[in-house]
Design an enzyme around this catalytic site. Structure first.
Site: not given
Ligand code: F6R
Length: 265
Positions: A67, A136, A138, A143
């Site tokens: 992303d 959450n 995702h 989301e």
């Molecule tokens: C990052 C992504 C998100 C993260 C998720 C967890 O490219 O796509 O899904 O993997 O938000 O974030 P962290 O690892 O910072 O807790």
């Protein structure tokens, strides 16, 4: 789904790094899906160690980001392109031309999404997609209530996600409202999906995605439909799982061919 529970975040990095290092050794031109955020940092550190100490060659690897934020100026230090250049391309010795990131600065975001899907189609499939999970549930920035068949597209970041990511910016308001993210359908196309999770704040999301019902309220739960999904969690992130003893039993009794090659100490 294979579930591995290990003691520490560093162990998560070592085990995931062993799996990915073995893939790159057997297929130097592997296509890797790369996540950003904190979760994969120990994995990248372990791979960088293998590059430095064991001569792992990542120069032919192609990488696809999961992303990118929409609206950050090109070259912003927290744009995922810059983060991946810093944390992955440099330390692992990837060819910068082989790093693909959705163009979140494009004037035509819908076209940028279509172009990203085309690039994945042409250079893919992704051999192994590295994933983290949001508190959450995702994956990518899909989301809750994201469509299970979604492809790369614009999404609005949930307030919880913006709050969680505020730590990377000077103030919470600076976290972009929108992103371009691979869809759940895009992620499911990867040959292997490898999700890593550390810490207590991921415990509910991990329990939901591994043992809960498949529901778009916990987008990660779609990985229950993936033919080769691997979850590596530390004890804190695994603390709400019910079948922990079963996962340990499975791990102890893995046939040798299925065991990840352990990096040399
Ligand atoms: C990052 C992504 C998100 C993260 C998720 C967890 O490219 O796509 O899904 O993997 O938000 O974030 P962290 O690892 O910072 O807790």
């Amino acid at each position: 789904m294979q579930v591995y529970v290990v003691a520490t975040p560093a162990e998560v990095g070592r085990l995931a790094g062993a799996k990915i290092g073995a893939l790159i050794r057997s297929k130097p031109e592997a296509v890797l899906g790369v996540a950003t955020g904190s979760s994969p940092l120990d994995v990248y550190a372990e791979l960088a160690r293998q590059v430095k100490e064991e001569g792992l060659d990542c120069s032919k690897v192609t990488a696809f980001a999961l992303d990118e934020y929409v609206g950050l100026p090109v070259g912003h230090p927290e744009s995922y392109r810059k983060v991946l250049e810093r944390d992955v391309v440099g330390p692992l010795g990837l060819n910068p031309d082989k790093l693909n990131v959705p163009d979140g600065a494009s004037d035509d975001i819908a076209a940028a999404a279509i172009d990203y899907e085309r690039r994945i189609r042409e250079q893919g499939p992704v051999d192994l997609q590295i994933l983290g999970i949001g508190a959450n549930g995702h994956i990518g920035f899909n989301e809750p209530t994201s469509s299970f068949s979604s492809r790369t597209r614009i999404k609005t970041l949930a307030p919880k996600t913006r709050a969680d990511n505020a730590r990377f910016f000077d103030s919470p308001e600076q976290v972009p409202m929108h992103c371009l993210t691979q869809g759940l359908g895009t992620i499911l196309d990867a040959r292997t999906a490898l999700l890593v999770a550390q810490g207590e704040n991921k415990a509910a999301a991990i329990a939901g995605m591994v043992e809960g019902p498949v529901t778009s309220m916990c987008p990660g739960s779609i990985l229950q439909f993936h033919p080769d999904a691997i979850v590596i969690a530390d004890e804190a992130a695994a603390s709400q799982l019910k079948l922990t003893e079963y996962y340990a039993y499975t791990y102890e009794n893995l046939p040798s061919w299925q065991r990840f090659e352990q990096p040399q100490a």
